[in-house]
Design a protein around this motif. Structure first.
Motif, mmCIF file in Angstrom:
data_model
loop_
_atom_site.group_PDB
_atom_site.id
_atom_site.type_symbol
_atom_site.label_atom_id
_atom_site.label_comp_id
_atom_site.label_asym_id
_atom_site.label_seq_id
_atom_site.Cartn_x
_atom_site.Cartn_y
_atom_site.Cartn_z
ATOM 1 N N LEU A 131 12.581 -11.673 10.958
ATOM 2 C CA LEU A 131 11.500 -11.658 9.971
ATOM 3 C C LEU A 131 10.278 -12.459 10.420
ATOM 4 C CD1 LEU A 131 13.507 -12.109 6.624
ATOM 5 C CD2 LEU A 131 12.343 -10.040 7.429
ATOM 6 N N GLY A 132 10.349 -13.024 11.635
ATOM 7 C CA GLY A 132 9.228 -13.821 12.132
ATOM 8 C C GLY A 132 9.148 -15.189 11.489
ATOM 9 N N MET A 133 10.295 -15.711 11.026
ATOM 10 C CA MET A 133 10.313 -16.982 10.307
ATOM 11 C C MET A 133 10.987 -18.106 11.102
ATOM 12 S SD MET A 133 8.757 -16.537 7.444
ATOM 13 C CE MET A 133 9.306 -17.885 6.402
ATOM 14 N N GLU A 134 11.120 -17.918 12.402
ATOM 15 C CA GLU A 134 11.772 -18.950 13.204
ATOM 16 C C GLU A 134 10.998 -20.266 13.148
ATOM 17 O OE1 GLU A 134 13.868 -19.539 17.580
ATOM 18 O OE2 GLU A 134 12.512 -17.854 17.266
ATOM 19 N N TRP A 135 9.670 -20.179 13.106
ATOM 20 C CA TRP A 135 8.843 -21.383 13.032
ATOM 21 C C TRP A 135 9.157 -22.178 11.761
ATOM 22 C CZ3 TRP A 135 5.633 -22.369 8.929
ATOM 23 C CH2 TRP A 135 5.371 -21.291 8.061
ATOM 24 N N PHE A 136 9.422 -21.485 10.661
ATOM 25 C CA PHE A 136 9.712 -22.153 9.399
ATOM 26 C C PHE A 136 11.062 -22.871 9.463
ATOM 27 C CE2 PHE A 136 11.355 -22.080 4.972
ATOM 28 C CZ PHE A 136 10.377 -22.890 4.392
ATOM 29 N N TYR A 137 12.012 -22.250 10.137
ATOM 30 C CA TYR A 137 13.330 -22.876 10.312
ATOM 31 C C TYR A 137 13.202 -24.173 11.107
ATOM 32 C CZ TYR A 137 18.204 -23.498 11.708
ATOM 33 O OH TYR A 137 19.458 -24.009 11.927
ATOM 34 N N ARG A 138 12.430 -24.133 12.186
ATOM 35 C CA ARG A 138 12.250 -25.332 13.000
ATOM 36 C C ARG A 138 11.506 -26.417 12.230
ATOM 37 N NH1 ARG A 138 10.444 -24.437 19.052
ATOM 38 N NH2 ARG A 138 11.333 -26.529 19.148
ATOM 39 N N LEU A 139 10.595 -25.994 11.360
ATOM 40 C CA LEU A 139 9.845 -26.956 10.555
ATOM 41 C C LEU A 139 10.752 -27.690 9.575
ATOM 42 C CD1 LEU A 139 7.196 -28.233 9.546
ATOM 43 C CD2 LEU A 139 6.904 -26.226 8.070
ATOM 44 N N ILE A 140 11.614 -26.958 8.881
ATOM 45 C CA ILE A 140 12.477 -27.608 7.891
ATOM 46 C C ILE A 140 13.601 -28.406 8.549
ATOM 47 C CG2 ILE A 140 11.949 -25.945 6.067
ATOM 48 C CD1 ILE A 140 14.569 -24.537 6.637
ATOM 49 N N LYS A 141 13.963 -28.036 9.782
ATOM 50 C CA LYS A 141 14.996 -28.782 10.499
ATOM 51 C C LYS A 141 14.455 -30.065 11.114
ATOM 52 C CE LYS A 141 18.732 -27.664 11.322
ATOM 53 N NZ LYS A 141 20.025 -27.909 10.655
ATOM 54 N N GLU A 142 13.197 -30.023 11.584
ATOM 55 C CA GLU A 142 12.583 -31.193 12.216
ATOM 56 C C GLU A 142 11.168 -31.404 11.667
ATOM 57 O OE1 GLU A 142 13.682 -31.644 16.639
ATOM 58 O OE2 GLU A 142 13.579 -29.481 16.356
ATOM 59 N N PRO A 143 11.048 -31.720 10.383
ATOM 60 C CA PRO A 143 9.712 -31.810 9.768
ATOM 61 C C PRO A 143 8.813 -32.879 10.381
ATOM 62 C CG PRO A 143 11.412 -32.682 8.306
ATOM 63 C CD PRO A 143 12.115 -31.984 9.405
ATOM 64 N N ARG A 144 9.376 -34.035 10.730
ATOM 65 C CA ARG A 144 8.550 -35.129 11.263
ATOM 66 C C ARG A 144 7.983 -34.778 12.631
ATOM 67 N NH1 ARG A 144 11.295 -40.933 10.675
ATOM 68 N NH2 ARG A 144 9.199 -41.461 11.395
ATOM 69 N N ARG A 145 8.727 -34.024 13.404
ATOM 70 C CA ARG A 145 8.273 -33.663 14.748
ATOM 71 C C ARG A 145 7.430 -32.397 14.763
ATOM 72 N NH1 ARG A 145 9.939 -31.416 19.882
ATOM 73 N NH2 ARG A 145 11.655 -30.212 18.988
ATOM 74 N N MET A 146 7.697 -31.475 13.830
ATOM 75 C CA MET A 146 7.096 -30.148 13.898
ATOM 76 C C MET A 146 5.969 -29.889 12.897
ATOM 77 S SD MET A 146 8.378 -28.508 16.392
ATOM 78 C CE MET A 146 9.773 -28.437 17.512
ATOM 79 N N TRP A 147 5.754 -30.792 11.926
ATOM 80 C CA TRP A 147 4.786 -30.470 10.872
ATOM 81 C C TRP A 147 3.381 -30.256 11.427
ATOM 82 C CZ3 TRP A 147 0.374 -33.122 9.521
ATOM 83 C CH2 TRP A 147 0.225 -34.406 10.057
ATOM 84 N N ARG A 148 3.000 -31.077 12.394
ATOM 85 C CA ARG A 148 1.650 -30.946 12.939
ATOM 86 C C ARG A 148 1.491 -29.613 13.692
ATOM 87 N NH1 ARG A 148 -2.344 -34.560 13.722
ATOM 88 N NH2 ARG A 148 -0.941 -36.250 13.125
ATOM 89 N N ARG A 149 2.519 -29.264 14.486
ATOM 90 C CA ARG A 149 2.441 -28.018 15.262
ATOM 91 C C ARG A 149 2.323 -26.805 14.352
ATOM 92 N NH1 ARG A 149 6.750 -25.867 19.773
ATOM 93 N NH2 ARG A 149 5.956 -27.708 20.839
ATOM 94 N N TYR A 150 3.131 -26.761 13.283
ATOM 95 C CA TYR A 150 3.186 -25.550 12.482
ATOM 96 C C TYR A 150 2.225 -25.521 11.301
ATOM 97 C CZ TYR A 150 7.231 -24.278 15.275
ATOM 98 O OH TYR A 150 8.053 -23.946 16.323
ATOM 99 N N LEU A 151 2.043 -26.629 10.617
ATOM 100 C CA LEU A 151 1.147 -26.617 9.467
ATOM 101 C C LEU A 151 -0.314 -26.669 9.895
ATOM 102 C CD1 LEU A 151 3.064 -28.888 6.910
ATOM 103 C CD2 LEU A 151 3.116 -26.400 7.189
ATOM 104 N N ILE A 152 -0.625 -27.607 10.785
ATOM 105 C CA ILE A 152 -2.002 -27.698 11.278
ATOM 106 C C ILE A 152 -2.239 -26.671 12.385
ATOM 107 C CG2 ILE A 152 -3.690 -29.168 12.441
ATOM 108 C CD1 ILE A 152 -2.454 -31.557 11.047
ATOM 109 N N GLY A 153 -1.295 -26.569 13.303
ATOM 110 C CA GLY A 153 -1.453 -25.662 14.438
ATOM 111 C C GLY A 153 -1.580 -24.211 14.033
#
Length: 248
Positions: A197-219
């Motif tokens: 479904l193209g939601m792999e980025w969301f899975y990584r965000l919820i699994k590692e929010p502190r490390r991934m929030w900048r990449r996915y939310l801002i990026g």
């Protein structure tokens, strides 16, 4: 800028065994190449550039009008390992920690018993000295693998592979980053339904929010903005051409 990159739009079976630099492009790396000219050159100079990410697939269709098939680094990895298994070939894992590499070797021994597996763990640092890079090159060249997998995260892995490409005695040189951790099991990949479904980025965000929030939310926001601006610029150019033809 996306239209400047020649993205692979075929089947991995079409890749011949000759020496190749194979890299991937996703939203994060696209954002990075705007401020890193050498990284941009490395991707543009790749023999094969895979559309790794549904965002790249969507953006390419919006800008170029062509539909691409998403091919992730993990897809490339599985394809290469199965091919090596069929011909009893050699592979080399360059990057990550000794712990992760040990897990990779043990798993590969079970899943691909006919593949000769080698590895090297380089120092964990932003940049390597010439001496360190030469040690890495020597380790690879002693094996002369059919496939060299490099997992040092983007953009470091692509820049290193591009810089030392001519010195590496290997067939396919594949920059696959996080696949090392996915295969070793140190990082869990998203379920197949989320990937489809193209939601792999969301899975990584919820699994590692502190490390991934900048990449996915801002990026991701920056990526969408960049693509829309590129589309608007193309539209304005087409409008000016039409207007010029009408007036003159």
């Amino acid at each position: 800028m996306l239209h400047e990159f020649k993205l692979f739009n075929g089947s991995l079976q079409e890749l011949n065994p000759s020496k190749k630099l194979i890299t991937t492009l996703n939203a994060h790396s696209f954002n990075t190449l705007h401020r890193d000219k050498f990284f941009r050159e490395a991707l543009k100079s790749s023999d094969t550039l895979l559309p790794d990410g549904i965002s790249i697939v969507w953006a390419h269709r919006l800008l170029v009008g062509k539909k691409l098939k998403k091919i992730a680094g993990d897809d490339l990895f599985r394809y290469e390992m199965e091919l090596l298994q069929s011909k009893r070939g050699k592979c080399f894992f360059l990057g990550s920690s000794e712990k992760t590499l040990n897990l990779i070797r043990e798993k590969a021994k079970q899943e691909y018993p006919d593949v000769e597996v080698h590895s090297y763990s380089p120092p964990y640092k932003p940049e390597f000295s010439e001496e360190e890079s030469q040690q890495m090159i020597d380790a690879v060249n002693r094996v002369e693998p059919d496939v060299l997998f490099i997992g040092m995260t983007a953009p470091k892995q692509e820049k290193w592979a591009f810089k030392y490409y001519q010195m590496l005695n290997a067939g396919h040189i594949c920059c696959i980053g996080a696949v090392f951790d996915f295969y070793a099991g140190t990082v869990k990949r998203a379920p197949e339904w989320m990937i489809s479904l193209g939601m792999e980025w969301f899975y990584r965000l919820i699994k590692e929010p502190r490390r991934m929030w900048r990449r996915y939310l801002i990026g991701n926001t920056l990526f969408v903005k960049s693509i829309l601006l590129e589309k608007l610029a193309a539209f304005n150019h087409q409008f000016r051409v039409v207007l010029r033809d009408v007036l003159y």
